[in-house]
Design a protein around this motif. Structure first.
Motif, short mmCIF file in Angstrom:
data_model
loop_
_atom_site.label_atom_id
_atom_site.label_comp_id
_atom_site.label_asym_id
_atom_site.label_seq_id
_atom_site.Cartn_x
_atom_site.Cartn_y
_atom_site.Cartn_z
N LYS A 86 0.86 -1.19 0.00
CA LYS A 86 0.00 0.00 0.00
C LYS A 86 0.89 1.24 0.00
O LYS A 86 1.80 1.36 0.82
N VAL A 87 0.65 2.14 -0.93
CA VAL A 87 1.45 3.35 -1.08
C VAL A 87 0.69 4.53 -0.51
O VAL A 87 -0.49 4.74 -0.85
N ILE A 88 1.35 5.32 0.36
CA ILE A 88 0.78 6.56 0.88
C ILE A 88 1.58 7.71 0.25
O ILE A 88 2.80 7.79 0.41
N SER A 89 0.88 8.59 -0.46
CA SER A 89 1.56 9.68 -1.16
C SER A 89 0.68 10.92 -1.13
O SER A 89 -0.48 10.89 -0.71
N SER A 90 1.23 12.01 -1.59
CA SER A 90 0.46 13.23 -1.78
C SER A 90 -0.19 13.21 -3.15
O SER A 90 0.35 12.64 -4.10
N ASN A 91 -1.36 13.81 -3.25
CA ASN A 91 -1.97 14.03 -4.55
C ASN A 91 -1.38 15.29 -5.17
O ASN A 91 -0.66 16.05 -4.51
N GLU A 92 -1.71 15.53 -6.41
CA GLU A 92 -1.27 16.76 -7.07
C GLU A 92 -2.34 17.85 -6.99
O GLU A 92 -2.16 18.93 -7.55
N ASN A 93 -3.43 17.56 -6.29
CA ASN A 93 -4.49 18.54 -6.11
C ASN A 93 -5.06 18.40 -4.69
O ASN A 93 -4.46 17.75 -3.83
N GLU A 104 -7.82 10.47 -2.97
CA GLU A 104 -8.09 9.43 -3.95
C GLU A 104 -7.54 8.09 -3.46
O GLU A 104 -6.48 8.04 -2.85
N GLU A 105 -8.28 7.03 -3.76
CA GLU A 105 -7.82 5.66 -3.53
C GLU A 105 -7.99 4.89 -4.83
O GLU A 105 -8.97 5.06 -5.54
N ALA A 106 -7.03 4.04 -5.13
CA ALA A 106 -7.12 3.20 -6.33
C ALA A 106 -6.20 2.00 -6.15
O ALA A 106 -5.24 2.04 -5.37
N THR A 107 -6.53 0.93 -6.84
CA THR A 107 -5.64 -0.22 -6.93
C THR A 107 -5.13 -0.30 -8.35
O THR A 107 -5.90 -0.43 -9.31
N ILE A 108 -3.81 -0.15 -8.49
CA ILE A 108 -3.18 -0.06 -9.81
C ILE A 108 -2.19 -1.21 -9.95
O ILE A 108 -1.19 -1.27 -9.23
N ASN A 109 -2.48 -2.11 -10.87
CA ASN A 109 -1.63 -3.29 -11.07
C ASN A 109 -1.34 -4.02 -9.76
O ASN A 109 -0.22 -4.47 -9.51
N VAL A 130 -1.32 -2.79 -6.74
CA VAL A 130 -0.80 -1.93 -5.68
C VAL A 130 -1.92 -1.01 -5.20
O VAL A 130 -2.54 -0.30 -6.00
N GLU A 131 -2.17 -1.03 -3.88
CA GLU A 131 -3.14 -0.11 -3.30
C GLU A 131 -2.47 1.27 -3.15
O GLU A 131 -1.42 1.39 -2.53
N VAL A 132 -3.10 2.29 -3.73
CA VAL A 132 -2.51 3.62 -3.73
C VAL A 132 -3.47 4.60 -3.07
O VAL A 132 -4.63 4.70 -3.46
N VAL A 133 -2.98 5.32 -2.05
CA VAL A 133 -3.74 6.37 -1.40
C VAL A 133 -3.04 7.70 -1.68
O VAL A 133 -1.86 7.87 -1.37
N ARG A 134 -3.80 8.62 -2.29
CA ARG A 134 -3.27 9.96 -2.55
C ARG A 134 -4.02 10.95 -1.66
O ARG A 134 -5.22 11.13 -1.79
N LEU A 135 -3.25 11.60 -0.75
CA LEU A 135 -3.85 12.52 0.21
C LEU A 135 -3.91 13.93 -0.35
O LEU A 135 -3.06 14.32 -1.18
N PRO A 136 -4.89 14.72 0.06
CA PRO A 136 -5.04 16.07 -0.49
C PRO A 136 -3.80 16.93 -0.25
O PRO A 136 -3.31 17.03 0.88
N ARG A 137 -3.32 17.55 -1.30
CA ARG A 137 -2.17 18.46 -1.18
C ARG A 137 -2.67 19.86 -0.87
O ARG A 137 -3.44 20.44 -1.64
N LEU A 138 -2.23 20.41 0.26
CA LEU A 138 -2.64 21.75 0.66
C LEU A 138 -1.84 22.81 -0.07
O LEU A 138 -2.37 23.81 -0.55
N THR A 139 -0.52 22.59 -0.15
CA THR A 139 0.37 23.51 -0.86
C THR A 139 1.67 22.76 -1.11
O THR A 139 1.80 21.58 -0.77
N GLU A 140 2.63 23.43 -1.72
CA GLU A 140 3.95 22.83 -1.94
C GLU A 140 5.01 23.88 -1.64
O GLU A 140 4.95 25.00 -2.16
N GLN A 141 5.97 23.51 -0.82
CA GLN A 141 7.06 24.40 -0.45
C GLN A 141 8.39 23.71 -0.72
O GLN A 141 8.60 22.59 -0.27
N ALA A 142 9.29 24.39 -1.46
CA ALA A 142 10.62 23.83 -1.76
C ALA A 142 10.52 22.42 -2.32
O ALA A 142 11.21 21.50 -1.89
N ALA A 143 9.61 22.25 -3.29
CA ALA A 143 9.38 20.96 -3.97
C ALA A 143 8.86 19.89 -3.03
O ALA A 143 8.95 18.70 -3.32
N THR A 144 8.31 20.30 -1.88
CA THR A 144 7.77 19.36 -0.91
C THR A 144 6.27 19.58 -0.76
O THR A 144 5.84 20.63 -0.27
N PRO A 145 5.44 18.62 -1.17
CA PRO A 145 3.99 18.78 -1.00
C PRO A 145 3.59 18.62 0.46
O PRO A 145 4.07 17.72 1.16
#
Length: 389
Positions: free
Chosen positions: A36-43, A47-52, A54-69
């Motif tokens: 299971k992958v925990i990552s930031s979304n680009e918006n 979002e949750e999805a199973t891709i090939n 792999v369970e993928v969780v994309r958490l809401p991105r509030l902002t990005e600072q110094a290339a860090t979401p």
């Protein structure tokens, strides 16, 4: 084994770390593990999805600072998943995720490992603030994986922790590049298309693949162009694109500079075959490895890259799979490229050696075997530590 991957972004976000996390995760699933992958979304959405598999969780991105979401509830979600996992696997650097993790109680109880992809180089002020937290994060990790012995030796954060570091080679899916008849056919078409213009019929082709950003050194490559009688193909986009074109005009080499922009995986594979040499003129250790070197090697194409204190010279072995030259030196870069182009028979030998190494050393199956061994070692360490308390 149930594994939680903690990372900054996940494909379709474009980046070398993101591609590695996807390839590793999918290969682990194929080997029978749960991932299971925990990552930031680009918006700003969840979002949750199973891709090939792999369970993928994309958490809401509030902002990005110094290339860090800055992803909402990253620490809470990661902690919840950690309690359901055998092990957590972090992909550094993602300061927001690591900072959130060390304040959770699970960071002391759930075993975790880290793939240390690169040092933080440019954000020096941010690093000064982050350093104490990073030290805690690395000290609590069971083991740290690095893509080359060079990175372990030269990184200020790894060299002092060398005893807990493990060198694990990246694994790449190279079948779409190596011995691909479609790629070879398209490569011939691409070379012909270049020669249909003002290019000399027998002029060789120098290729660059990557983002047009500060540490990739594409500006140095343009400065080297007047000293190399070749066509230069740039596959990639980025903020330095217009500056690169302007400088090519000033140097009188714009007619030999072909900026392709974004390209599909199929087209990039063909360009690797079409090229006589790949140039990777990176100037900062933000270039921790340079996976494009291995991809070019899979096509039997030698590489000229720079002698950085990172994994770049490990990926491209000087005199074996190509040549290494001093960074930020257009003359040295031109000399290295000409060294390949001026001796086709030796270039063919370098390319053959490069291909053999790419396919044997950097296979996905070998990566999964080595990563799983690190997981098992880390879990064994955890058991012994618990028994001793």
């Amino acid at each position: 084994m149930r594994i939680t991957m903690a990372t900054k972004y996940y494909p379709p976000h474009i980046g070398g770390i993101e591609s590695h996390v996807r390839d590793l995760s999918e290969a682990l699933v194929s080997a029978g593990h749960q991932v299971k992958v925990i990552s930031s979304n680009e918006n700003h959405t969840y979002e949750e999805a199973t891709i090939n598999g792999v369970e993928v969780v994309r958490l809401p991105r509030l902002t990005e600072q110094a290339a860090t979401p800055i992803a909402r509830h990253y620490g809470e979600v990661l902690s919840h998943e950690a309690r359901c996992s055998d092990l957590v696997h972090f992909h550094f650097p993602y300061p927001w995720g690591e900072f959130a993790w060390i304040y959770r109680s699970e960071s002391r109880t759930v075993p975790y490992v880290v793939t240390y992809h690169t040092d933080i180089v440019r954000q020096k002020k941010a690093l000064a603030f982050y350093r104490p937290f990073l030290n805690v994060f690395l000290d609590r990790a069971r083991l740290i994986m690095a893509s080359s012995p060079n990175l372990i030796e030269h990184s200020p954060f790894l060299s002092s922790r060398a005893e807990k570091c493990r060198h694990v080679d990246f694994g790449l899916n190279l079948t779409h590049i190596a011995d691909n008849p479609a790629a070879l056919s398209l490569a011939a078409e691409l070379r012909t298309s270049l020669r249909s213009g003002p290019a000399a019929p027998d002029r060789p082709l120098v290729l660059f693949v990557g983002r047009l950003i500060y540490y990739k050194g594409v500006d140095v490559l343009v400065e080297a162009m007047p000293f190399v009688d070749a066509e230069f193909v740039i596959v990639g986009t980025g903020p330095l694109a217009e500056e690169m074109r302007r400088r090519a005009v000033e140097l009188g080499v714009a007619d030999r500079l072909h900026v392709i922009g974004r390209a599909s995986d199929e087209d990039i594979a063909a360009w690797y075959h079409a090229a006589d040499v790949l140039a990777l003129p990176s100037v900062e250790t933000s270039e921790a490895f340079g996976l494009v070197q291995i991809e070019a090697h899979a096509a039997g194409t030698p590489v000229v890259s720079t002698l950085l204190k990172s994994g770049v010279p490990y990926a491209n072995l000087d005199g074996i799979t190509g040549y290494s030259v001093a960074p930020n030196d257009a003359g040295a870069l031109a000399d290295g490229i000409n060294r390949v182009l001026d001796d086709p028979s030796h270039a063919a030998q370098l390319g053959a050696q490069a291909k053999e190494r790419a396919l044997s050393t950097f296979s996905v199956s070998r990566m999964v075997e080595n990563v799983t061994a690190v997981y098992n070692e880390a879990l064994g360490m955890s058991i012994r530590q618990n028994e001793g308390t």
